[in-house]
Enzyme design. Structure first.
Site, mmCIF file in Angstrom:
data_model
loop_
_atom_site.group_PDB
_atom_site.id
_atom_site.type_symbol
_atom_site.label_atom_id
_atom_site.label_comp_id
_atom_site.label_asym_id
_atom_site.label_seq_id
_atom_site.Cartn_x
_atom_site.Cartn_y
_atom_site.Cartn_z
ATOM 1 N N HIS A 181 -17.232 15.397 11.908
ATOM 2 C CA HIS A 181 -15.804 15.693 12.070
ATOM 3 C C HIS A 181 -15.113 15.787 10.702
ATOM 4 C CE1 HIS A 181 -11.778 14.983 14.121
ATOM 5 N NE2 HIS A 181 -11.494 14.551 12.905
ATOM 6 N N GLU A 182 -15.346 14.796 9.850
ATOM 7 C CA GLU A 182 -14.691 14.822 8.529
ATOM 8 C C GLU A 182 -15.177 16.013 7.707
ATOM 9 O OE1 GLU A 182 -12.182 13.102 8.018
ATOM 10 O OE2 GLU A 182 -12.423 11.667 9.649
ATOM 11 N N HIS A 185 -13.266 19.038 8.556
ATOM 12 C CA HIS A 185 -11.998 19.216 7.826
ATOM 13 C C HIS A 185 -12.254 19.879 6.472
ATOM 14 C CE1 HIS A 185 -9.668 17.288 10.835
ATOM 15 N NE2 HIS A 185 -10.049 16.038 10.592
ATOM 16 N N HIS A 191 -7.386 19.800 13.816
ATOM 17 C CA HIS A 191 -7.756 19.163 15.081
ATOM 18 C C HIS A 191 -7.519 20.090 16.264
ATOM 19 C CE1 HIS A 191 -7.068 15.288 12.721
ATOM 20 N NE2 HIS A 191 -8.342 15.269 13.068
ATOM 21 N N TYR A 237 -9.063 15.185 19.098
ATOM 22 C CA TYR A 237 -8.690 13.766 19.202
ATOM 23 C C TYR A 237 -9.356 13.200 20.453
ATOM 24 C CZ TYR A 237 -4.732 13.011 15.905
ATOM 25 O OH TYR A 237 -3.929 12.819 14.820
#
Ligand code: ZN
Length: 278
Positions: A181-182, A185, A191, A237
């Site tokens: 996930h990071e 980014h 998101h 999320y």
């Protein structure tokens, strides 16, 4: 309590316990004007809610330890918030890594467990997407993985290609899925719940969100939504993000619950990344 459930946002939740953030949120239009400033005993750990501009859109973010946190775990540079369109900016349509090649280093204090998580996450990218994470030799533009804390399960990252050294922070207990996930980014992904079309697919449960955290659920208009909304995205999320009462803050649009995914990429995630990096 499953540590993964609160994962990335645990730090913010803890940091905001005791904070009181009220009406000023909507009364301020000045760019980057500080609208609340709560000081803790430790003067080095000052947090404040800020208003700013990102790619032409008014946003709310948190200033903490000199960094600008957007939607919880995305760190924006001062340059991005200054609206400098001539520089590199994060986003789905901007600031791609040249050739899809992302060079990286791992801080020497990372520890073998997290180093192995990075290796696993890199393998996911390199085998399933057109993005390639490559150990840095002497490249100028790269990602440094740093060690966040020995007790947390959180992470944060700069968004998109910035130029120079940029950062992904990983706590000791972060999952491989959250590492992916990071890294997402850093690739340039925001998101999933912030997509322009999200209200067709999810129902934000505003009454269950912690006081002062509602802005994390704002739609981000300035990005480019690629493919169809994907509630199982590794960039989504999770259902209880910023919950103040243990009840879901995000449900499906038909008001049923969903199960979040941090096991790895869905096909939709892979297709999105490959659309950005053909
Ligand atoms: Zn995130």
């Amino acid at each position: 309590m499953n540590k993964k459930i609160y994962g990335l946002f645990k730090a913010n939740k803890a940091a905001f316990a005791g904070f009181i953030i009220f009406a000023a949120l909507t009364s301020c239009s000045k760019s980057n004007e500080e609208i609340t400033a709560e000081t803790q005993a430790n003067a080095l750990n000052i947090e404040s809610i800020q208003k700013g501009q990102l790619n032409g859109q008014a946003i709310t973010y948190i200033k903490k330890d000199g960094k600008n946190f957007f939607q919880g775990d995305i760190v924006l540079t001062d340059q991005q918030l200054a609206g400098d369109n001539s520089a590199n900016k994060g986003g789905a349509t901007l600031s791609r890594w040249p050739g899809g090649k992302i060079y990286y280093t791992v801080a020497s204090n990372m520890g073998s467990i997290n180093a192995n998580k990075i290796t696993s996450a890199v393998s996911e990218y390199n085998t399933k997407t057109n993005v390639q994470w490559i150990p840095r030799t002497n490249q100028t533009n790269y990602v440094q993985f740093i060690f966040g804390s020995s007790s947390g399960a959180d992470g944060w990252a700069n968004i998109g290609y910035q130029g120079g050294k940029q950062t992904i922070s990983l706590d000791q207990y972060i999952s491989v899925g959250s590492v992916i996930h990071e890294m997402g980014h850093a690739v340039g992904l925001y998101h999933e719940h912030a997509r322009k079309d999200r209200d067709q697919y999810v129902s934000i449960q505003w009454n269950n969100i912690q006081d002062g955290q509602a802005y994390n659920f704002n739609i981000y208009n300035s990005g480019t939504d690629i493919g169809v909304f994907n509630i199982n995205s590794v960039m989504m999320y999770w259902p209880n993000s910023y919950s103040k009462n243990g009840q879901p803050t995000i449900k499906r649009a038909d008001n049923t619950n969903f199960t979040y995914n941090r096991n790895g990429f869905t096909t939709g995630d892979i297709n999105t990344i490959n659309a950005m990096y053909p």
